[in-house]
Every structure is written in structure tokens, then in C-alpha cells.
Enzyme design. Structure first.
Site, short mmCIF file in Angstrom:
data_model
loop_
_atom_site.label_atom_id
_atom_site.label_comp_id
_atom_site.label_asym_id
_atom_site.label_seq_id
_atom_site.Cartn_x
_atom_site.Cartn_y
_atom_site.Cartn_z
N LYS A 148 0.66 -1.38 -0.13
CA LYS A 148 -0.22 0.07 -0.06
C LYS A 148 1.00 1.10 -0.06
O LYS A 148 1.91 1.02 0.30
CB LYS A 148 -1.11 0.06 1.21
CG LYS A 148 -0.20 0.05 2.88
CD LYS A 148 0.21 1.30 3.17
CE LYS A 148 0.75 1.13 4.44
NZ LYS A 148 1.45 2.37 5.07
N PRO A 177 9.97 -4.86 0.13
CA PRO A 177 10.70 -4.39 1.27
C PRO A 177 10.22 -4.05 2.45
O PRO A 177 9.43 -3.39 2.89
CB PRO A 177 11.54 -3.12 0.51
CG PRO A 177 10.43 -2.77 -0.40
CD PRO A 177 9.56 -3.73 -0.98
N ALA A 210 9.70 -0.03 5.14
CA ALA A 210 9.27 0.61 3.80
C ALA A 210 8.25 1.72 4.12
O ALA A 210 8.07 2.60 3.20
CB ALA A 210 9.20 -0.20 2.54
N GLY A 259 3.47 -1.34 4.51
CA GLY A 259 2.53 -2.21 4.81
C GLY A 259 2.53 -3.83 4.54
O GLY A 259 1.91 -4.57 4.80
N GLY A 287 4.28 -6.51 5.68
CA GLY A 287 3.85 -7.51 7.16
C GLY A 287 2.50 -7.72 7.27
O GLY A 287 2.09 -8.62 7.60
N SER A 288 1.82 -6.36 7.47
CA SER A 288 0.27 -6.48 7.59
C SER A 288 -0.46 -7.03 6.52
O SER A 288 -1.21 -7.67 6.52
CB SER A 288 -0.09 -4.79 7.96
OG SER A 288 0.60 -4.20 8.99
N ASP A 324 -2.68 -1.51 10.37
CA ASP A 324 -2.88 -1.34 8.95
C ASP A 324 -3.73 -2.66 8.40
O ASP A 324 -4.12 -2.82 7.31
CB ASP A 324 -1.51 -1.41 8.03
CG ASP A 324 -0.79 -0.14 8.30
OD1 ASP A 324 -1.29 0.84 8.46
OD2 ASP A 324 0.54 -0.18 7.90
#
Length: 296
Positions: free
Chosen positions: A10, A92, A95, A98, A100-101, A134
Site C-alpha cells: 500500500k 521491502p 518501507a 505495509g 507485514g500487515s 494497517d
């Protein structure tokens, strides 16, 4: 088995810090859009109730959001099945996009189907909010104004547009930014019910070349000056540059003024001439999440 599940990145097209709760959480207002840049996950049910993750690309932290999301859903649903989560990580880290979310949200959506739970989107979002602010957005389905600590979403139907995203090798922790005494914490919130909720007005605003605010950017640049160098590079060549989230990725959006440059050879030449170490990605925004129907 569920294969090739996308977890898209995002961008925060703008981000305001509009207050702070008594418990210390900051209250935000932001426009989120999804990108066609994504991680890929594969889920395979286990009958022994165990939950394991297998890294197909870059290694993730031992106890990442994917594992925590799967365990939390298993606990709250009472499901006795487990899962093998295989993930090809390409987004990446550090960054502000988002990644990981988004991975965790895709795990929740996938397991909701794999385990035949039948949970609604709001129920999944309420659970996901326990893990990250997020995650409700990535469960929501598409572009949205996000408010509060991430729990209030106002969908906005925007047309797809291109974004040039640059990730420098530096980073600043989100905690460092939010603890900084110089952070603006009292920005005026926009009126969502009128101006911002009208997609025609929003598209016209995005087509313009005006930089939109990110209240976290000045603090991030102070801690990591290279972020400011990326902003300046994008602004000089593409008319505007802005950090997403808490950084360190910076983007320029397609506007009426730079659309022709972005589609031509000189534009591609500028991208190829970027400074050493900067990861550059030419992205297009998504109208909806690839798994938008999985919680309806």
C-alpha cells in the site's frame, strides 16, 4: 491447499496525525491505495493443529505477523486444524508499505476459507487490529480513507494510476518517529463525509501536481537524510515526491503534468540513472484487493 495468494503493498497518498489518545496511541487520517507489487503466499491445511511458516525468498523474523495472525485466528475460532504457510517475500521491509500487515491479512483471509470458518470481514478486521493498525485496511477490499488507529475505513472508488516508488537502503523505526518530540500531532482532519469521499474530487486532486502532506516525513528525514534526497530527486524529475507511511519508501504519483514523461524513454532513462542502492519500482494502483470476495 490454497496457492498463489497475493499480499499487495500500500501507499499512504497523504497522512495526517490529528491527535493522541490517553493510552498513547496516535490518531491518524490517511488515504491508502493498494499496489500491484505483492508478496505471494501458499497455505496448506494440517490435521495436527500445528502452524508453521516456510520462507521461499528472503527470511522473515522468527515470530512474524503471519504466524501470529494464524495462531490468533485458530485460538478465537476454536479451529483444530493447523497450516503450513509458505511465503515468497519480495516487498521491502521498513518501507512504510505495509508488507507485514498485508501478509497477515492474506493469511486471515486465506485461513477463513481454508478452515471453512465463515467469518465476516468486520470480525476478521477486529481480530487483525489486535496485531497491527494497517491490517483492517488490507481486509477492507480497496482504496480507503483510514482513521483512528486504523479501525475506521471509508471506501473511496479511485481510478487506477501509476506510481514510481523508490526505497533507499536506510530506514527509521516507526517507534522512533512517533516518540520524537518534534512530531506534529494536531493536524486538522479533512472532512471525509464530503470532499474526500467524492471519488471525482479525489481523482481530480490526485491528477494535480500538488504535494499532499505526510506529517511523519519531516521527522523521518531528520533521522535519515537520504529519505530527503529521494524526495528531492523525485520532485526534481517527476514534479513531486512524498514518503509513504513512516518510510523509508518515497513515491511520485502519475499526474496530468508528468504522465507523458512516465510513459516515455526519457522517463525510463531517469529511472535507470537512479543513485546506487535505491530500489525503484514502477507500480500501478489496484481498484480492489485480489481476495476482495473472500470474506463476503
Amino acid at each position: 491447499t490454497l496457492t498463489d495468494l497475493q499480499a499487495p503493498a500500500k501507499l499512504n497518498v497523504f497522512l495526517r496525525v490529528v491527535g493522541r489518545r490517553e493510552d498513547g496511541y496516535h490518531l491518524l487520517q490517511s488515504l491508502f491505495v493498494l499496489l500491484d507489487w505483492h508478496d505471494t503466499l501458499h497455505l496448506e491445511a494440517r490435521l495436527d493443529g500445528q502452524i508453521h511458516r516456510h520462507d521461499l525468498g528472503q527470511a522473515l523474523p522468527a515470530d512474524d505477523l503471519c504466524l501470529r495472525a494464524a495462531r490468533l485466528l485458530q485460538q478465537h475460532s476454536g479451529c483444530r486444524q493447523g497450516v503450513d504457510i509458505s511465503i515468497l517475500k519480495v516487498l521491502p521491509s521498513g518501507a512504510g508499505m505495509g508488507g507485514g500487515s498485508s501478509d497477515a491479512a492474506t493469511v486471515l483471509l486465506g485461513l477463513n476459507r481454508l478452515w471453512n470458518l465463515g467469518w465476516s470481514r468486520p470480525r476478521l478486521a477486529q481480530l487483525g487490529l489486535q496485531l497491527g493498525a494497517d491490517i483492517p485496511f488490507f481486509l477492507g477490499g480497496g482504496s480507503a480513507i483510514v482513521e483512528g488507529i486504523g479501525e475506521r475505513l471509508t471506501p473511496v472508488a479511485l481510478r487506477p494510476r501509476h506510481y514510481l516508488v523508490v526505497k533507499p537502503p536506510v530506514g527509521v523505526s516507526t517507534q522512533t518517529i512517533f516518540r520524537d518530540p518534534g512530531l506534529t500531532r494536531d493536524s486538522k482532519a479533512a472532512i471525509v463525509e464530503g470532499f474526500l469521499a467524492d471519488p471525482l474530487v479525489m481523482d481530480a486532486m490526485l491528477d494535480g501536481g500538488t504535494n499532499l502532506p505526510n506529517d511523519l516525513q519531516a521527522v523521518a528525514v531528520r533521522h535519515a537524510p537520504e529519505i530527503g534526497e529521494v524526495v528531492d530527486w523525485l520532485s526534481a524529475h517527476w514534479g513531486q515526491g512524498q514518503m509513504t507511511g513512516s518510510g523509508s519508501a518515497v513515491f511520485a504519483r502519475e499526474t496530468a503534468a508528468n504522465a507523458s514523461l512516465m510513459a516515455t524513454a526519457p522517463g525510463l532513462g531517469l529511472i535507470q540513472a537512479r543513485p546506487l542502492g535505491w530500489e525503484v519500482r514502477w507500480c500501478r494502483s489496484l481498484v480492489e484487493h485480489p481476495l476482495v470476495a473472500w470474506a463476503d
